[in-house]
Design an enzyme around this catalytic site. Sequence first.
Site, PDB file in Angstrom:
ATOM      1  N   ASN A  42     -27.179 -78.174 -57.099  1.00 37.00           N
ATOM      2  CA  ASN A  42     -26.213 -77.369 -56.351  1.00 37.00           C
ATOM      3  C   ASN A  42     -24.872 -77.241 -57.085  1.00 37.00           C
ATOM      4  O   ASN A  42     -24.241 -78.224 -57.439  1.00 37.00           O
ATOM      5  CB  ASN A  42     -26.002 -78.024 -54.979  1.00 37.00           C
ATOM      6  N   HIS A  50     -30.455 -83.714 -37.747  1.00 38.36           N
ATOM      7  CA  HIS A  50     -28.988 -83.713 -37.758  1.00 38.36           C
ATOM      8  C   HIS A  50     -28.422 -83.155 -36.455  1.00 38.36           C
ATOM      9  O   HIS A  50     -28.781 -82.056 -36.049  1.00 38.36           O
ATOM     10  CB  HIS A  50     -28.464 -82.805 -38.876  1.00 38.36           C
ATOM     11  N   ARG A  93     -29.065 -88.108 -36.903  1.00 42.86           N
ATOM     12  CA  ARG A  93     -27.796 -88.361 -37.598  1.00 42.86           C
ATOM     13  C   ARG A  93     -26.684 -87.668 -36.825  1.00 42.86           C
ATOM     14  O   ARG A  93     -26.795 -86.481 -36.523  1.00 42.86           O
ATOM     15  CB  ARG A  93     -27.890 -87.795 -39.027  1.00 42.86           C
ATOM     16  N   TYR A 120     -16.712 -82.865 -42.872  1.00 44.49           N
ATOM     17  CA  TYR A 120     -17.999 -82.934 -43.549  1.00 44.49           C
ATOM     18  C   TYR A 120     -19.154 -82.933 -42.529  1.00 44.49           C
ATOM     19  O   TYR A 120     -19.113 -83.676 -41.547  1.00 44.49           O
ATOM     20  CB  TYR A 120     -18.129 -84.205 -44.423  1.00 44.49           C
ATOM     21  N   ASP A 164     -23.573 -90.339 -41.832  1.00 48.47           N
ATOM     22  CA  ASP A 164     -23.298 -90.159 -43.265  1.00 48.47           C
ATOM     23  C   ASP A 164     -21.780 -90.139 -43.475  1.00 48.47           C
ATOM     24  O   ASP A 164     -21.092 -89.239 -42.978  1.00 48.47           O
ATOM     25  CB  ASP A 164     -23.921 -88.833 -43.732  1.00 48.47           C
ATOM     26  N   HIS A 222     -20.406 -89.914 -46.418  1.00 47.15           N
ATOM     27  CA  HIS A 222     -20.232 -89.033 -47.580  1.00 47.15           C
ATOM     28  C   HIS A 222     -19.147 -89.531 -48.532  1.00 47.15           C
ATOM     29  O   HIS A 222     -18.285 -88.763 -48.988  1.00 47.15           O
ATOM     30  CB  HIS A 222     -19.995 -87.590 -47.139  1.00 47.15           C
ATOM     31  N   GLU A 245     -24.936 -94.137 -44.166  1.00 46.60           N
ATOM     32  CA  GLU A 245     -25.233 -93.544 -45.472  1.00 46.60           C
ATOM     33  C   GLU A 245     -23.967 -93.344 -46.296  1.00 46.60           C
ATOM     34  O   GLU A 245     -22.939 -92.944 -45.757  1.00 46.60           O
ATOM     35  CB  GLU A 245     -25.910 -92.195 -45.200  1.00 46.60           C
ATOM     36  N   GLU A 281     -28.459 -90.424 -52.900  1.00 47.32           N
ATOM     37  CA  GLU A 281     -28.865 -89.015 -52.985  1.00 47.32           C
ATOM     38  C   GLU A 281     -28.401 -88.338 -54.272  1.00 47.32           C
ATOM     39  O   GLU A 281     -29.000 -87.359 -54.696  1.00 47.32           O
ATOM     40  CB  GLU A 281     -28.384 -88.230 -51.758  1.00 47.32           C
ATOM     41  N   ARG A 296     -32.026 -93.647 -51.314  1.00 42.95           N
ATOM     42  CA  ARG A 296     -32.116 -92.238 -50.904  1.00 42.95           C
ATOM     43  C   ARG A 296     -32.284 -91.259 -52.061  1.00 42.95           C
ATOM     44  O   ARG A 296     -31.953 -90.083 -51.954  1.00 42.95           O
ATOM     45  CB  ARG A 296     -30.870 -91.875 -50.076  1.00 42.95           C
ATOM     46  N   HIS A 298     -33.492 -87.972 -49.761  1.00 41.20           N
ATOM     47  CA  HIS A 298     -32.505 -86.947 -49.404  1.00 41.20           C
ATOM     48  C   HIS A 298     -33.240 -85.682 -48.968  1.00 41.20           C
ATOM     49  O   HIS A 298     -34.216 -85.291 -49.596  1.00 41.20           O
ATOM     50  CB  HIS A 298     -31.666 -86.675 -50.669  1.00 41.20           C
ATOM     51  N   ASP A 322     -29.987 -77.985 -49.687  1.00 40.55           N
ATOM     52  CA  ASP A 322     -29.906 -77.515 -51.075  1.00 40.55           C
ATOM     53  C   ASP A 322     -31.000 -78.115 -51.953  1.00 40.55           C
ATOM     54  O   ASP A 322     -30.980 -77.946 -53.175  1.00 40.55           O
ATOM     55  CB  ASP A 322     -28.509 -77.743 -51.672  1.00 40.55           C
ATOM     56  N   GLU A 337     -35.090 -87.518 -44.339  1.00 42.82           N
ATOM     57  CA  GLU A 337     -34.073 -86.613 -43.780  1.00 42.82           C
ATOM     58  C   GLU A 337     -34.681 -85.222 -43.613  1.00 42.82           C
ATOM     59  O   GLU A 337     -35.403 -84.727 -44.489  1.00 42.82           O
ATOM     60  CB  GLU A 337     -32.872 -86.543 -44.734  1.00 42.82           C
ATOM     61  N   TRP A 374     -15.773 -85.779 -52.150  1.00 45.77           N
ATOM     62  CA  TRP A 374     -16.399 -84.955 -51.119  1.00 45.77           C
ATOM     63  C   TRP A 374     -17.705 -85.590 -50.697  1.00 45.77           C
ATOM     64  O   TRP A 374     -18.477 -86.042 -51.534  1.00 45.77           O
ATOM     65  CB  TRP A 374     -16.676 -83.517 -51.599  1.00 45.77           C
TER      66      TRP A 374
HETATM   67  O1  EZ4 Z   1     -24.440 -84.225 -50.111  1.00 46.67           O
HETATM   68  O2  EZ4 Z   1     -26.020 -81.088 -49.602  1.00 46.67           O
HETATM   69  O3  EZ4 Z   1     -27.364 -86.143 -46.693  1.00 46.67           O
HETATM   70  N1  EZ4 Z   1     -26.981 -85.064 -47.070  1.00 46.67           N
HETATM   71  C1  EZ4 Z   1     -25.813 -84.829 -47.642  1.00 46.67           C
HETATM   72  C2  EZ4 Z   1     -25.476 -83.411 -48.113  1.00 46.67           C
HETATM   73  C3  EZ4 Z   1     -25.435 -83.376 -49.634  1.00 46.67           C
HETATM   74  C4  EZ4 Z   1     -25.167 -82.005 -50.197  1.00 46.67           C
HETATM   75  C5  EZ4 Z   1     -25.374 -81.991 -51.715  1.00 46.67           C
HETATM   76  O4  EZ4 Z   1     -26.711 -82.170 -52.012  1.00 46.67           O
HETATM   77  O5  EZ4 Z   1     -25.044 -85.747 -47.779  1.00 46.67           O
HETATM   78  O6  EZ4 Z   1     -24.223 -83.029 -47.626  1.00 46.67           O
HETATM   79 CO    CO Z   2     -25.837 -87.608 -47.516  1.00 44.31          CO
END
Ligand code: EZ4
Ligand code: CO
Length: 405
Positions: free
Chosen positions: A37, A122, A147, A159, A212, A214, A238, A264, A285, A314, A318, A341, A405
């Site tokens: 991605n 999700h 999630r 996010y 998550d 992130h 996560e 991931e 993951r 994961h 994407d 997931e 991010w």
């Molecule tokens: O970080 O799609 O668990 N899923 C995630 C997503 C991924 C993005 C980039 O592959 O955390 O937000």
């Molecule tokens: Co994630």
Amino acid sequence: MKIKHIQVFVCCPGRNFVTVKITTDSGVSGLGDATLNGREMAVVAYLEEHVAPCLVGRDPQSIEDIWQYLYKGAYWRRGPVTMAAIAAIDMALWDIKGKIAGLPVYQLLGGKSRKGVNLYAHANGESIEDTLDKAAELKDQGFKAIRLQSAIPGLPVTYGVLGDKKDYFELQGNRPLPPEEVWSTQKYFALIADLFAQARDKLGTDVHLLHDVHNRLTPIEAAKLGKILEPFDLLFLEDPCMAENQDSLSVVRTHATTPLAIGESYNTIHDCREMIQNRWIDYIRTAATHAGGITAMRRIADFASLFDVKTAPHGAPDLSPVCFAAHMHLDIWAPNFGIQEYVGEGNAESLQIFKHDIKVKDGMAFVGDAPGLGIEFDEKAAAKYPYNRSYLPVSRLEDGTVWHW
Ligand code: EZ4
Ligand code: CO
């Protein structure tokens, strides 16, 4: 049997997907996912210019030899571009091997270890109430693991929450430059315990909850979060912190019994070796597309099983349906599989391009018995949705500092 040619297709049915097709001189062909991605065309160039010419004429059945040839032979090892290219070739070769044998890939791996693949869905909401309404709907649909991500009051976008209200699969369809988001750890902590306290009140204890982070927290903040969430009994937390230093997870581990999941964005077994062998995580993951294909995922799963670490691949939108198919075969086989997931089967455009025989019922996926990966790619349909330059967002703190991010 010989590899006759290798083609690379890029299509954008909402998300950009890079698909590899290997065709043999006997007419059998196989598919692999090479989607990275925001950096898609780098993998396309790597495959077309540096990989395909070396493989034409080789025996497509020598999967292990080709994997080692591409990994060790390049001198330049690891990294997301290299490993996505190797992954796509590897998946396509497993697909071909299955078709030659007349067996689905999971049979080649050793057969089924379970009836079906448990999924987590999700629930993303604009408020705690909205998130929990969505979670309740998913629970009614039969999902046993969900999630939860909720918008953070005071931040314009959060996010995991679809600020622009678009379909998940179209979220990144047209972002010619990276969008920027604002992050505040303080505002996040003001919300997060409430989200899970209210979730247990509303949803009860007979559903698994996940979250998550992130990578937004420092190790000690992640430890604090793991401790705060202990009473709500998460299946896992996560990406609690960015773990370029793998022992960041040991800090979280020292303070909290909330299970941890990470990986991931990892490209090889080396990126997660220390955290697995030190038992700093509970779920690994890694994704077939980003960690070197089925051959590499099998190796990671076996290594993780020695340390009671389960797999939880994961499954973001994407990763293409080709990757999802590869995960199905790994998940149904891996003795230490944990959970997969799942964000839905994709939009109508994507379903026109990728045809598969995976069935989802009551929060579980069932892989079909078609030989190989069991997925087809419609080149004509794909050509209707050309590549669209697009990026993942970039995160900044409220004072403007670039953040994870
Ligand atoms: O970080 O799609 O668990 N899923 C995630 C997503 C991924 C993005 C980039 O592959 O955390 O937000
Ligand atoms: Co994630």
